[in-house]
Motif scaffolding. Structure first.
Motif, PDB file in Angstrom:
ATOM      1  N   ALA A  30      22.857  25.726  51.878  1.00 22.13           N
ATOM      2  CA  ALA A  30      24.308  25.575  52.010  1.00 22.13           C
ATOM      3  C   ALA A  30      24.937  25.597  50.619  1.00 22.13           C
ATOM      4  N   PHE A  31      26.049  26.318  50.486  1.00 25.07           N
ATOM      5  CA  PHE A  31      26.656  26.573  49.182  1.00 25.07           C
ATOM      6  C   PHE A  31      28.109  26.127  49.218  1.00 25.07           C
ATOM      7  N   VAL A  52      37.650  22.803  49.022  1.00 20.38           N
ATOM      8  CA  VAL A  52      36.284  23.291  48.988  1.00 20.38           C
ATOM      9  C   VAL A  52      36.166  24.488  49.923  1.00 20.38           C
ATOM     10  N   SER A  53      35.420  25.493  49.510  1.00 21.98           N
ATOM     11  CA  SER A  53      34.958  26.560  50.386  1.00 21.98           C
ATOM     12  C   SER A  53      33.456  26.366  50.561  1.00 21.98           C
ATOM     13  N   TYR A  54      32.980  26.483  51.805  1.00 25.02           N
ATOM     14  CA  TYR A  54      31.577  26.196  52.067  1.00 25.02           C
ATOM     15  C   TYR A  54      30.954  27.294  52.921  1.00 25.02           C
ATOM     16  N   SER A  55      29.712  27.592  52.625  1.00 28.01           N
ATOM     17  CA  SER A  55      28.946  28.556  53.401  1.00 28.01           C
ATOM     18  C   SER A  55      27.674  27.886  53.887  1.00 28.01           C
ATOM     19  N   LEU A  56      27.466  27.902  55.202  1.00 32.32           N
ATOM     20  CA  LEU A  56      26.279  27.296  55.799  1.00 32.32           C
ATOM     21  C   LEU A  56      25.265  28.351  56.226  1.00 32.32           C
ATOM     22  N   ASP A  57      25.573  29.634  55.933  1.00 33.28           N
ATOM     23  CA  ASP A  57      24.654  30.723  56.267  1.00 33.28           C
ATOM     24  C   ASP A  57      24.293  31.535  55.024  1.00 33.28           C
ATOM     25  N   LYS A  58      24.154  30.835  53.904  1.00 29.15           N
ATOM     26  CA  LYS A  58      23.687  31.432  52.642  1.00 29.15           C
ATOM     27  C   LYS A  58      24.608  32.537  52.129  1.00 29.15           C
ATOM     28  N   GLY A  59      25.926  32.304  52.258  1.00 27.90           N
ATOM     29  CA  GLY A  59      26.890  33.203  51.648  1.00 27.90           C
ATOM     30  C   GLY A  59      27.457  34.273  52.544  1.00 27.90           C
ATOM     31  N   LYS A  60      26.961  34.412  53.762  1.00 25.21           N
ATOM     32  CA  LYS A  60      27.463  35.469  54.642  1.00 25.21           C
ATOM     33  C   LYS A  60      28.912  35.213  55.053  1.00 25.21           C
ATOM     34  N   ASP A  89      23.476  15.424  48.203  1.00 25.76           N
ATOM     35  CA  ASP A  89      22.310  14.548  48.170  1.00 25.76           C
ATOM     36  C   ASP A  89      21.202  15.105  49.061  1.00 25.76           C
ATOM     37  N   ARG A  90      20.062  14.422  49.087  1.00 32.08           N
ATOM     38  CA  ARG A  90      18.885  14.943  49.790  1.00 32.08           C
ATOM     39  C   ARG A  90      19.030  14.909  51.311  1.00 32.08           C
ATOM     40  N   ALA A  91      20.062  14.214  51.801  1.00 32.75           N
ATOM     41  CA  ALA A  91      20.312  14.155  53.246  1.00 32.75           C
ATOM     42  C   ALA A  91      21.452  15.082  53.652  1.00 32.75           C
ATOM     43  N   HIS A  92      21.828  16.020  52.785  1.00 34.65           N
ATOM     44  CA  HIS A  92      22.835  17.055  53.044  1.00 34.65           C
ATOM     45  C   HIS A  92      24.279  16.537  52.980  1.00 34.65           C
ATOM     46  N   ASN A  93      24.488  15.308  52.527  1.00 31.51           N
ATOM     47  CA  ASN A  93      25.849  14.823  52.321  1.00 31.51           C
ATOM     48  C   ASN A  93      26.410  15.434  51.034  1.00 31.51           C
ATOM     49  N   VAL A  94      27.708  15.746  51.056  1.00 32.05           N
ATOM     50  CA  VAL A  94      28.347  16.444  49.942  1.00 32.05           C
ATOM     51  C   VAL A  94      29.381  15.522  49.305  1.00 32.05           C
ATOM     52  N   TYR A  95      29.489  15.579  47.973  1.00 35.80           N
ATOM     53  CA  TYR A  95      30.416  14.744  47.231  1.00 35.80           C
ATOM     54  C   TYR A  95      31.217  15.608  46.261  1.00 35.80           C
ATOM     55  N   VAL A  96      32.440  15.172  45.974  1.00 35.43           N
ATOM     56  CA  VAL A  96      33.218  15.808  44.922  1.00 35.43           C
ATOM     57  C   VAL A  96      33.986  14.725  44.183  1.00 35.43           C
ATOM     58  N   THR A  97      34.076  14.854  42.865  1.00 36.41           N
ATOM     59  CA  THR A  97      34.786  13.884  42.043  1.00 36.41           C
ATOM     60  C   THR A  97      35.859  14.581  41.228  1.00 36.41           C
ATOM     61  N   TYR A 117      36.270   9.864  44.022  1.00 36.67           N
ATOM     62  CA  TYR A 117      35.360  10.783  44.691  1.00 36.67           C
ATOM     63  C   TYR A 117      35.627  10.712  46.187  1.00 36.67           C
ATOM     64  N   SER A 118      35.174  11.751  46.872  1.00 36.07           N
ATOM     65  CA  SER A 118      35.210  11.778  48.330  1.00 36.07           C
ATOM     66  C   SER A 118      33.884  12.321  48.817  1.00 36.07           C
ATOM     67  N   ALA A 119      33.494  11.937  50.028  1.00 35.71           N
ATOM     68  CA  ALA A 119      32.213  12.355  50.587  1.00 35.71           C
ATOM     69  C   ALA A 119      32.416  13.033  51.937  1.00 35.71           C
ATOM     70  N   SER A 120      31.553  13.998  52.209  1.00 36.74           N
ATOM     71  CA  SER A 120      31.531  14.685  53.498  1.00 36.74           C
ATOM     72  C   SER A 120      30.153  14.515  54.119  1.00 36.74           C
ATOM     73  N   LYS A 121      30.128  14.058  55.378  1.00 34.72           N
ATOM     74  CA  LYS A 121      28.872  13.871  56.093  1.00 34.72           C
ATOM     75  C   LYS A 121      28.565  15.033  57.027  1.00 34.72           C
ATOM     76  N   ASP A 122      29.467  16.032  57.078  1.00 35.05           N
ATOM     77  CA  ASP A 122      29.263  17.169  57.975  1.00 35.05           C
ATOM     78  C   ASP A 122      29.316  18.494  57.219  1.00 35.05           C
ATOM     79  N   LYS A 123      28.716  18.506  56.035  1.00 31.73           N
ATOM     80  CA  LYS A 123      28.548  19.723  55.232  1.00 31.73           C
ATOM     81  C   LYS A 123      29.872  20.388  54.860  1.00 31.73           C
ATOM     82  N   GLY A 124      30.845  19.562  54.466  1.00 30.26           N
ATOM     83  CA  GLY A 124      32.081  20.085  53.903  1.00 30.26           C
ATOM     84  C   GLY A 124      33.207  20.305  54.879  1.00 30.26           C
ATOM     85  N   ARG A 125      32.970  20.147  56.172  1.00 29.59           N
ATOM     86  CA  ARG A 125      34.018  20.419  57.151  1.00 29.59           C
ATOM     87  C   ARG A 125      35.128  19.372  57.085  1.00 29.59           C
ATOM     88  N   THR A 126      34.755  18.104  57.009  1.00 28.25           N
ATOM     89  CA  THR A 126      35.732  17.013  56.907  1.00 28.25           C
ATOM     90  C   THR A 126      35.318  16.076  55.783  1.00 28.25           C
TER      91      THR A 126
END
Length: 208
Positions: A42-43, A67-75, A100-108, A121-130
């Motif tokens: 995930a990018f 944030v822009s996020y890709s869960l299919d390796k950039g497709k 982090d190692r559990a796929h949680n995303v952070y931005v500061t 900072y803010s955290a996302s537990k669903d890979k950047g969606r919310t």
């Protein structure tokens, strides 16, 4: 992945063959930083969404972090707003992300929503969606800018930044100030009320 600034957006080139060939796409925002989930590919591309030039201050001011996020390796890419405050300047340093190692995303980032430039900072537990509510990290400095973040196990993050105890109205106008490096560490950054241990890393100022 290679991400870079294009006119009004970010360009992303991605390779599946170790850099022999690349494909190209464009995503929202002008890239400030990127983060990669090493385990699933995930990018994430982080940026200031809205940037306005304030003629009275002679400076660009950002109103939101995105944030822009890709869960299919950039497709394909989706996008989300991390934080928005039309009354504040959210450009006290580029938004920096980590996974982090559990796929949680952070931005500061740094903003002056409370009257002085502080680190959030803010955290996302669903890979950047919310994204969760912004949480303040810095505590005592007069001006805190240019944060950087790393993540380890689930909920474990460290945030470093430049700070000065001297009060200043603008992040780039703090006369007669001495600047230090600060660091805050949390092992429960995903909780509703996370705890941070903050230290001043440099005893002597690195910048006058």
């Amino acid at each position: 992945f290679i991400a870079y600034k294009e006119s009004g957006s970010a360009g992303v080139d991605y390779s599946y063959d170790g850099g022999e060939t690349f494909k190209h796409t464009r995503v929202n925002g002008e890239v400030s930083s990127v983060a990669l989930d090493q385990s699933d590919g995930a990018f994430y591309v982080f940026f200031n969404e809205e940037v306005e030039f304030d003629e009275t201050k002679g400076a660009d001011e950002a109103r939101s972090v995105g944030v822009s996020y890709s869960l299919d390796k950039g497709k394909t890419f989706g996008s989300a707003t991390v934080a928005r405050n039309p009354a504040a300047d959210l450009s006290g340093g580029f938004p920096i992300g980590a996974v982090d190692r559990a796929h949680n995303v952070y931005v500061t980032w740094s903003d002056n929503s409370n009257g002085k430039y502080e680190i959030y900072y803010s955290a996302s537990k669903d890979k950047g969606r919310t994204w969760g509510r912004p949480v303040k990290v810095s505590s005592t400095q007069g001006v805190s800018v240019f944060p950087w973040i790393v993540a380890g196990d689930a909920g474990r993050i460290a945030v470093a930044w430049y700070g000065t105890p001297t009060q200043g109205l603008r992040r780039y106008n703090v006369p007669n100030s001495e600047w230090f490096v600060y660091l805050a560490v949390s092992i429960n950054a995903l909780d509703a009320a996370p705890f941070f241990e903050e230290v001043k890393v440099s005893e002597k100022p690195f910048h006058h």
